[in-house]
Design an enzyme around this catalytic site. Structure first.
Site, PDB file in Angstrom:
ATOM      1  N   GLU A  77       0.927  -1.121  -0.092  1.00 54.48           N
ATOM      2  CA  GLU A  77      -0.522   0.646  -0.068  1.00 54.48           C
ATOM      3  C   GLU A  77       1.149   1.492   0.270  1.00 54.48           C
ATOM      4  O   GLU A  77       2.094   1.323   0.635  1.00 54.48           O
ATOM      5  CB  GLU A  77      -0.813  -0.315   1.082  1.00 54.48           C
ATOM      6  CG  GLU A  77      -1.902  -1.271   1.240  1.00 54.48           C
ATOM      7  CD  GLU A  77      -2.398  -1.284   2.718  1.00 54.48           C
ATOM      8  OE1 GLU A  77      -3.477   0.161   2.877  1.00 54.48           O
ATOM      9  OE2 GLU A  77      -2.658  -1.767   3.591  1.00 54.48           O
TER      10      GLU A  77
ATOM     11  N   ARG B 265       4.833 -13.220   9.442  1.00 55.77           N
ATOM     12  CA  ARG B 265       5.427 -11.981  10.319  1.00 55.77           C
ATOM     13  C   ARG B 265       6.991 -12.013  10.251  1.00 55.77           C
ATOM     14  O   ARG B 265       7.162 -13.036  11.345  1.00 55.77           O
ATOM     15  CB  ARG B 265       5.417 -10.322  10.007  1.00 55.77           C
ATOM     16  CG  ARG B 265       3.942 -10.117   9.901  1.00 55.77           C
ATOM     17  CD  ARG B 265       2.904  -9.436  10.361  1.00 55.77           C
ATOM     18  NE  ARG B 265       4.007  -8.429  10.637  1.00 55.77           N
ATOM     19  CZ  ARG B 265       3.041  -6.971  11.229  1.00 55.77           C
ATOM     20  NH1 ARG B 265       1.910  -6.944  11.913  1.00 55.77           N
ATOM     21  NH2 ARG B 265       4.102  -5.907  11.772  1.00 55.77           N
TER      22      ARG B 265
ATOM     23  N   LYS C 291       2.482   2.083  10.599  1.00 52.48           N
ATOM     24  CA  LYS C 291       2.838   3.740  10.312  1.00 52.48           C
ATOM     25  C   LYS C 291       2.323   4.298  11.275  1.00 52.48           C
ATOM     26  O   LYS C 291       2.882   5.742  11.494  1.00 52.48           O
ATOM     27  CB  LYS C 291       2.135   2.957   8.906  1.00 52.48           C
ATOM     28  CG  LYS C 291       2.808   2.122   7.533  1.00 52.48           C
ATOM     29  CD  LYS C 291       1.723   2.295   6.549  1.00 52.48           C
ATOM     30  CE  LYS C 291       2.570   1.092   5.783  1.00 52.48           C
ATOM     31  NZ  LYS C 291       1.156   0.793   4.820  1.00 52.48           N
TER      32      LYS C 291
END
Length: 769
Positions: A261, A480, A490
């Protein structure tokens, strides 16, 4: 209330299910009515469990109460006897709202009266097994039996599923015989072979390279075109035809994609995803797309697009092509219209706050007519609703209980690429798998956010492709990569920037990729780190010093040596003439002097580190004191203190020494580094940004991550000295400052003054990064 629980359990519901049903007033009222009507038709209060199960299934999905009696009658009269027929009946009444209902057409659509004999099932199963006989004999019980079931059901829509399964099982057993010990062996896990090496021995063993891990038997992935062999893959009557078309387009080539993204900077976890996607394609002679998931125009900025591409290329990978989800806005919209036409999506007016969580009530608009949803969706596209007033939702219940995820929402925000052409934008849940399908991705490799959700996203991924009857790739999940002593969210990084804790996304104390590059981490070291961690199904949490070890390995072989003094102490050599000057040749790599060298001046005045001198001798101190001489690295001299000069406060500001050739002097206990006629530079030294391993853990840091900041995480030395061999250095050039650590040239450098970031120290220090 208790009476209704007894009533509902009398038709076969468990007590728990009965109590859950009572929480939904509309459902419980409808079920009560259906039971009453069934009892009236039967002339008895006894309803067998099979009938009761079908009644509950019908009532729980029926949104047209006026059809309740009609459907109940068909179930009680045993015209509708299977779940498959119930679904067909509900679809028919939903698509035929007009009165009167054509009962003959209804019963035809629902398979009422269709009789399929066991002999017919036996013959059909025999034909399909004969078709796959060679592969069955080769793969035995590892063959995807779902493929056989799917083909039989496609050929005999109304056949009883249990009878079909029993017949398939029996004929497979007859062909293959009983399962052997080899058949009973557990299927290999679908993930990488994890390096089973304790962290403290991590670098004492020879780890497999990334390419070795991504190639051959290390992965148990399907081959291109053999998607149907994957566990959980849903086979439809058109699957094999779609896969054939897929192979004609791709030529059997492995295709992956990295789909970030563009609303933030990539971090160390993304490095694993980049290596996995691009590396797997490269290792198997395939291609990898860089596809920006740019479906949220409110959060996307051009700087993120640029930084993402730069980081992918910095890690050494070149995308086959760069695409954007927005490239497919029109085909995605067309597919959404088709999804509505097929009865798999509807326009909903529930507000965002009503859809949060997993136990949200069913939408009252879930069963609105297809024609109505088509009109409303077109009105959404034309901007005839306000934001939040309408969404398009998919008729799908995910395994975690999330019901009907949103496919499209309204946003009156111009898009960076399409401008104001669209005011509705697709969600990730809708876009992801369809873009993979459009680009004919063979292996959709995705980060698994939570261990318990390994196959959740995969099933919804398959559902949407199959609902639209388009090519369905296979999604594989892996864990992950997490690091301690940091945050990568973020939102939290933005908070650190806004509060002034860090300068920006590339502050070297962060673990974004731009920050690691600025600090001086070589891309090869990051790739090696990802390879050593391995790409596993389980989440991986490691400590920064393991990444640092990979950095040292690379820089030790690639960073030329230089001498720098961070805290200078002036030294005057009294037995040299004032104009004395000579050149000293310093090897760039002392372990292999054939790799080159550079020249530094040596004169009457030199500078050494303050902490390389002690006015009072201390036990174990091997460097310069008034009683103890020390050697100068590379210079061929040993110096001895003659006089200590102090300022008014008593601080030592200069030493007067004499020098002797190291050939004639007694060998000193130590050699120290020095500079002469140096360049003044700025040096930035970094420690951990957070004090605790897990700054986001409320039990470890009750005050939140902003309360856990290490106030000493950055030390700036504005007047450090470095030898002139680095004068032509460019941004991101890397050096080993002898005895000090590895350093990289920072972008803040100017022609007047170089700025260096300490990348890592020469040896591991658990207290520093």
């Amino acid at each position: 209330m208790a009476d209704l629980v007894i009533l509902f359990t009398s038709i076969g519901l468990s007590e728990q299910k009965a109590k859950e049903t009572l929480k939904n007033e509309v459902l419980s009222s409808a079920l009560k009515d259906a039971i009453a009507q069934a009892q009236g038709l039967l002339g008895s209060t006894d309803i067998d469990k099979a009938t009761g199960t079908l009644l509950y299934s019908m009532v729980s999905r029926l949104r047209e109460p006026r059809r309740l009696a009609f459907l109940t009658q068909h179930i009680v009269q045993r015209k509708i006897t299977t779940e498959l027929q119930v679904s067909a009946a509900l679809d028919y009444v939903k698509s035929h709202p007009q009165d009167p209902l054509d009962e003959k057409a209804f019963e035809s659509a629902c398979g009422v009266g269709v009789v399929i004999t066991p002999e017919e099932i036996e013959d059909t199963v025999e034909q399909i097994i004969r078709k796959h006989k060679e592969q069955l004999l080769s793969e035995r019980y590892r063959f995807n039996m779902g493929l056989l079931m799917g083909e039989v059901r496609a050929a005999m829509k109304w056949a009883d599923g249990k009878i079909v399964k029993n017949e398939v099982d029996m004929q497979v057993l007859h062909l293959l015989g009983p399962k052997t010990e080899a058949d009973l062996e557990k299927k290999p896990k679908v993930d990488f072979q994890v390096l089973s090496v304790p962290c403290d021995q991590w670098f004492k063993t020879e780890a497999k390279s990334l390419m070795e891990q991504l190639r051959g038997e290390a992965l148990k992935f399907h081959k291109p075109g053999e998607n149907y062999k994957t566990e959980g893959y849903v086979v439809t009557p058109n699957t094999m035809n779609l896969l054939k078309q897929h192979l004609e387009i791709t030529g059997g080539q492995v295709r992956t994609r990295f789909p970030p993204e563009p609303n933030g900077i990539l971090h160390i976890g993304h490095a694993k995803a980049i290596n996995f996607n691009f590396g797997f394609a490269k290792a198997n002679n395939g291609i990898c797309f860089l596809r920006y998931d740019d479906t949220n125009p409110e959060k996307e900025e051009e700087k993120y697009f640029t930084a993402i591409r730069e980081m992918v290329e910095w890690l050494g990978y070149k995308p086959y092509v760069i695409t954007h989800a927005s490239d497919y806005f029109q085909p995605l919209y067309d597919l959404a219209v088709e999804l509505i036409r097929r009865g798999h999506a509807y326009v909903c007016h529930q507000r965002g706050e009503e859809l949060k969580g997993h136990n949200v009530p069913s939408s009252p608009w879930r069963d609105r007519p297809v024609a109505e949803s088509l009109v409303l969706f077109e009105r959404m596209r034309k901007g005839m609703f306000t934001e939040g007033e309408a969404t398009l939702r998919m008729k799908m219940v995910m395994e975690d209980g999330k019901m009907d995820p949103v496919a499209y929402r309204i946003k009156y925000t111009a898009h960076h690429r399409s401008g104001d052409t669209w005011c509705i934008y697709p969600t990730y849940d809708y876009t992801h798998c369809l873009c993979d399908s459009i680009e004919h991705i063979t292996h959709s490799l995705c980060t698994k956010e939570f261990q318990a959700r390994q196959y959740l996203v995969r099933s919804s991924y398959f559902w949407l492709c199959n609902a639209l009857d388009v090519y369905c790739p296979v999604q594989w999940e892996y864990g992950r990569l997490n690091l301690t002593y940091t945050v990568v969210s973020k939102r939290k990084i933005i908070k650190l920037v806004e509060t002034g804790v860090v300068r920006d996304w590339d502050d070297p104390r962060l673990f974004t990729l731009t920050a690691l590059r600025r600090r001086g981490f070589p891309p090869e070291a990051i790739n090696n780190f990802c390879a050593r961690v391995g790409v596993t199904v389980s989440q991986t949490t490691t400590e920064p010093h393991l990444l640092e070890a990979c950095v040292r390995e690379v820089l030790n072989d690639t960073a030329p040596r230089a001498m720098a003094v961070l805290e200078p102490l002036r030294v005057t050599i009294t037995n040299l003439p004032s104009n004395a000057q000579s050149d000293v040749r310093v090897p760039d790599f002392p372990a292999d002097e054939s790799r080159g060298s550079h020249v530094v001046p040596f004169s009457k005045t030199i500078f050494i580190e303050e902490n390389d001198f002690r006015e009072v001798m201390e036990k174990g101190f091997k460097r310069l004191t008034p009683e103890q001489p020390v050697g100068l690295r590379h210079a061929g001299y040993v110096i001895s203190v003659q006089r200590v000069i102090k300022d008014a406060s008593g601080k030592v500001v200069e030493l007067e020494v004499t020098c002797t050739s190291s050939d004639s002097a007694e060998k000193p206990k130590a050699f120290i580094h020095w500079v002469s006629q140096p360049l003044q530079c700025e040096v930035r030294l970094y420690e951990r940004l957070f004090l605790h391993k897990n700054p986001e853990d409320a039990t470890e840091v009750p005050g939140g991550f902003l309360s856990d900041i290490n106030l000493h995480s950055l030390k700036v030395i504005e007047s450090a000295l470095v030898d002139r061999s680095v004068s032509t250095a460019k941004v991101f050039d890397k050096f080993q400052f002898e005895r000090e650590g590895y350093f990289s040239v920072d972008p803040d450098s100017t022609t007047e003054k170089l700025v260096f970031n300490r990348t890592v120290m020469l040896k591991e220090d658990p207290g520093k990064i």
